[in-house]
Design an enzyme around this catalytic site. Sequence first.
Site, mmCIF file in Angstrom:
data_model
loop_
_atom_site.group_PDB
_atom_site.id
_atom_site.type_symbol
_atom_site.label_atom_id
_atom_site.label_comp_id
_atom_site.label_asym_id
_atom_site.label_seq_id
_atom_site.Cartn_x
_atom_site.Cartn_y
_atom_site.Cartn_z
ATOM 1 N N LEU A 137 0.853 -1.180 0.000
ATOM 2 C CA LEU A 137 0.000 0.000 0.000
ATOM 3 C C LEU A 137 0.894 1.236 0.000
ATOM 4 O O LEU A 137 2.100 1.137 0.208
ATOM 5 C CB LEU A 137 -0.913 -0.008 1.223
ATOM 6 C CG LEU A 137 -1.852 -1.219 1.342
ATOM 7 C CD1 LEU A 137 -2.608 -1.168 2.661
ATOM 8 C CD2 LEU A 137 -2.826 -1.262 0.169
ATOM 9 N N SER A 138 0.315 2.402 -0.213
ATOM 10 C CA SER A 138 1.155 3.599 -0.247
ATOM 11 C C SER A 138 1.903 3.780 1.069
ATOM 12 O O SER A 138 3.052 4.223 1.083
ATOM 13 C CB SER A 138 0.323 4.841 -0.569
ATOM 14 O OG SER A 138 -0.701 5.031 0.385
ATOM 15 N N GLU A 139 1.261 3.431 2.199
ATOM 16 C CA GLU A 139 1.951 3.453 3.494
ATOM 17 C C GLU A 139 1.406 2.378 4.416
ATOM 18 O O GLU A 139 0.235 1.987 4.336
ATOM 19 C CB GLU A 139 1.816 4.816 4.177
ATOM 20 C CG GLU A 139 2.817 5.842 3.723
ATOM 21 C CD GLU A 139 2.163 7.041 3.072
ATOM 22 O OE1 GLU A 139 2.903 7.897 2.567
ATOM 23 O OE2 GLU A 139 0.930 7.110 3.051
ATOM 24 N N THR A 140 2.285 1.910 5.294
ATOM 25 C CA THR A 140 1.941 0.997 6.381
ATOM 26 C C THR A 140 2.492 1.605 7.660
ATOM 27 O O THR A 140 3.637 2.068 7.689
ATOM 28 C CB THR A 140 2.567 -0.393 6.167
ATOM 29 O OG1 THR A 140 2.020 -0.983 4.979
ATOM 30 C CG2 THR A 140 2.293 -1.310 7.351
ATOM 31 N N HIS B 188 -2.377 10.441 6.056
ATOM 32 C CA HIS B 188 -3.395 9.401 6.187
ATOM 33 C C HIS B 188 -2.967 8.303 7.152
ATOM 34 O O HIS B 188 -3.814 7.745 7.862
ATOM 35 C CB HIS B 188 -3.853 8.894 4.812
ATOM 36 C CG HIS B 188 -3.218 7.670 4.281
ATOM 37 N ND1 HIS B 188 -2.006 7.658 3.629
ATOM 38 C CD2 HIS B 188 -3.646 6.375 4.279
ATOM 39 C CE1 HIS B 188 -1.716 6.421 3.258
ATOM 40 N NE2 HIS B 188 -2.692 5.630 3.634
#
Length: 303
Positions: free
Chosen positions: A45-48, A77
């Site tokens: 994902l774009s960030e974890t 986010h």
Amino acid sequence: MTTLRYAIYDVFTRERLSGNPLAVVMDADGLDTETMQRIAGEFNLSETSFVLKPKNEIHQARVRIFTPHYEMPFAGHPTVGTAIALCETEDGDEGSRILVLEENIGPVRCAVSVVDGVRFAEFDLPQLPERQALSTSADMVGAALGLGPHEIGFENHKVACWSAGVPYVTVPVANLEAAARAKLNVDAWGQIAPQKSDVAYASAYIYTRETVHHDSAFHSRMFVHGSPSYEDPATGSAAAAFSGAVVEFDEPVDGKLEIWIEQGIEMGRASRLRLEIEIDQQAIKSARIGGHAVKIAQGELLV
């Protein structure tokens, strides 16, 4: 083998399967940096975000944020989604609270509430926006996005570079049609964009005053340089940086300014971000980013 709980949230939205997805890994104190990075790559994902015990016991948690390729000092986010995940873990479906998350940029104060049965979180900007040097022309920025010179800028808004912890090239475009046609040329962008680290360039944040929803103040898109590049459906750190452009170019009067920013519409993941700015003597005194988040999945991670 270690078993860790995780959940995936759609952030900056009230609707599942929209907004910006985030994986939140709980009780991650036993993981080293390399393993966190590999897990972020596994989720892709774009960030974890990884939740650890706080260094200061009066804070809620230490939070480390990774893209699939590198660690971030701060991101919007993940802050909203992690704050809501922590409140749901401890409070169930009820309750509102204030909590402080220790991110690499420093302590980030968050407020979480429940509105019409959906969690909403907002955070104070840990760093106010500052204008950065940009040694390229607006025409070159537009060309790297596939847009002509006549489509760059509106009113007195101009291309600039701003950072509130993470740098972005903020690119005003004439209308929704121009925003929809924008596409990042990776090679061209790599030649003109400021570098934010050894492995990353400042991302492109495109915005226009023309909007899809009548109650939005701006329509935006955000492109991340990479191999391949990708579009982000909702970007809190970009909205934080963008607050500098709003105040410089719109010159709002002193007091509280509240605006909604729509993003992710072109990619089918509509998002809504609330930006609040406290203005004193035509300068930003403080600012906050807020949005909803809903859980879309949960499970166990075996590492």
